[in-house]
Design a protein around this motif. Structure first.
Motif, PDB file in Angstrom:
ATOM      1  N   GLY A  10      53.431  52.144 -38.320  1.00  0.00           N
ATOM      2  CA  GLY A  10      52.660  51.234 -37.070  1.00  0.00           C
ATOM      3  C   GLY A  10      52.298  49.692 -37.354  1.00  0.00           C
ATOM      4  O   GLY A  10      52.662  49.071 -36.924  1.00  0.00           O
ATOM      5  N   ILE A  11      51.473  49.925 -37.791  1.00  0.00           N
ATOM      6  CA  ILE A  11      50.697  48.559 -38.740  1.00  0.00           C
ATOM      7  C   ILE A  11      51.576  47.955 -39.828  1.00  0.00           C
ATOM      8  O   ILE A  11      51.477  46.766 -39.483  1.00  0.00           O
ATOM      9  CB  ILE A  11      49.702  49.119 -39.874  1.00  0.00           C
ATOM     10  CG1 ILE A  11      47.886  49.666 -39.453  1.00  0.00           C
ATOM     11  CG2 ILE A  11      48.883  47.600 -41.189  1.00  0.00           C
ATOM     12  CD1 ILE A  11      46.888  50.042 -39.647  1.00  0.00           C
ATOM     13  N   LYS A  51      54.464  47.417 -39.104  1.00  0.00           N
ATOM     14  CA  LYS A  51      55.688  47.120 -38.115  1.00  0.00           C
ATOM     15  C   LYS A  51      54.797  45.970 -37.194  1.00  0.00           C
ATOM     16  O   LYS A  51      55.906  44.510 -37.215  1.00  0.00           O
ATOM     17  CB  LYS A  51      56.100  48.018 -37.043  1.00  0.00           C
ATOM     18  CG  LYS A  51      57.840  48.790 -37.907  1.00  0.00           C
ATOM     19  CD  LYS A  51      57.795  49.730 -36.821  1.00  0.00           C
ATOM     20  CE  LYS A  51      59.592  49.806 -37.479  1.00  0.00           C
ATOM     21  NZ  LYS A  51      59.384  50.906 -35.646  1.00  0.00           N
ATOM     22  N   GLU A  52      53.925  45.979 -37.531  1.00  0.00           N
ATOM     23  CA  GLU A  52      53.329  44.927 -36.427  1.00  0.00           C
ATOM     24  C   GLU A  52      53.341  43.628 -38.023  1.00  0.00           C
ATOM     25  O   GLU A  52      53.059  42.634 -37.326  1.00  0.00           O
ATOM     26  CB  GLU A  52      51.493  45.104 -36.395  1.00  0.00           C
ATOM     27  CG  GLU A  52      51.056  45.693 -35.074  1.00  0.00           C
ATOM     28  CD  GLU A  52      49.928  45.959 -34.747  1.00  0.00           C
ATOM     29  OE1 GLU A  52      49.348  45.811 -35.168  1.00  0.00           O
ATOM     30  OE2 GLU A  52      50.207  47.715 -33.693  1.00  0.00           O
ATOM     31  N   ILE A  53      52.149  43.969 -38.825  1.00  0.00           N
ATOM     32  CA  ILE A  53      52.836  42.803 -39.595  1.00  0.00           C
ATOM     33  C   ILE A  53      53.893  42.105 -40.237  1.00  0.00           C
ATOM     34  O   ILE A  53      53.839  41.048 -40.201  1.00  0.00           O
ATOM     35  CB  ILE A  53      52.304  43.065 -41.161  1.00  0.00           C
ATOM     36  CG1 ILE A  53      50.977  43.595 -41.018  1.00  0.00           C
ATOM     37  CG2 ILE A  53      51.853  42.302 -42.433  1.00  0.00           C
ATOM     38  CD1 ILE A  53      50.558  44.820 -42.472  1.00  0.00           C
ATOM     39  N   THR A  66      56.701  41.822 -37.532  1.00  0.00           N
ATOM     40  CA  THR A  66      57.024  40.866 -36.486  1.00  0.00           C
ATOM     41  C   THR A  66      55.997  39.281 -37.192  1.00  0.00           C
ATOM     42  O   THR A  66      56.499  38.701 -36.128  1.00  0.00           O
ATOM     43  CB  THR A  66      56.781  41.885 -35.645  1.00  0.00           C
ATOM     44  OG1 THR A  66      55.273  42.658 -35.421  1.00  0.00           O
ATOM     45  CG2 THR A  66      57.671  42.543 -35.160  1.00  0.00           C
ATOM     46  N   GLU A  67      54.979  39.246 -37.321  1.00  0.00           N
ATOM     47  CA  GLU A  67      53.906  38.695 -37.458  1.00  0.00           C
ATOM     48  C   GLU A  67      54.389  37.627 -38.231  1.00  0.00           C
ATOM     49  O   GLU A  67      54.466  36.932 -37.846  1.00  0.00           O
ATOM     50  CB  GLU A  67      52.380  38.599 -37.827  1.00  0.00           C
ATOM     51  CG  GLU A  67      51.239  38.267 -37.413  1.00  0.00           C
ATOM     52  CD  GLU A  67      50.028  38.533 -37.625  1.00  0.00           C
ATOM     53  OE1 GLU A  67      49.505  37.731 -38.221  1.00  0.00           O
ATOM     54  OE2 GLU A  67      49.567  39.418 -36.755  1.00  0.00           O
TER      55      GLU A  67
END
Ligand SMILES: [Zn+2]
Ligand SMILES: [Zn+2]
Length: 94
Positions: free
Chosen positions: A35-36, A38-40, A42-43
């Motif tokens: 999850g982390i 994926k967040e990075i 997209t950021e």
């Protein structure tokens, strides 16, 4: 206790989850880490996107130096350059 197929951590069987992307059961740590990532991703993607948009919306106008006749572009937002890059004469009008 069973071991996570991905990282090999020994965890209670109830803590294992089927990861649909990896198509295997992994522990909650692996799911959290995924999850982390994926967040990075997209950021970073959004930042690049914003930069591209800012570049697009930058308003530039063509200017011809009244002193030497050199053609260059002036950024309407920052009002730069203020001087002709060729002869350094001050830009009087936009
Ligand atoms: Zn794991
Ligand atoms: Zn000039």
């Amino acid at each position: 206790m069973v071991s996570c197929k991905k990282c090999g951590n020994k965890v209670p069987a109830s803590a294992l989850k089927l990861d649909l992307d990896l198509k295997m059961v992994v522990c909650q740590d692996c799911i959290k880490n995924k999850g982390i990532h994926k967040e990075i991703e997209t950021e970073i993607f959004h930042k690049v996107d914003d930069l591209a948009k800012a570049e697009e919306t930058k308003q530039k106008t063509a200017h011809k130096c009244t002193s030497c006749g050199y053609n260059f572009k002036i950024d309407l937002e920052t009002k730069k350059p203020k001087n002709c890059p060729y002869c350094n004469a001050r830009v009087m009008a936009f």
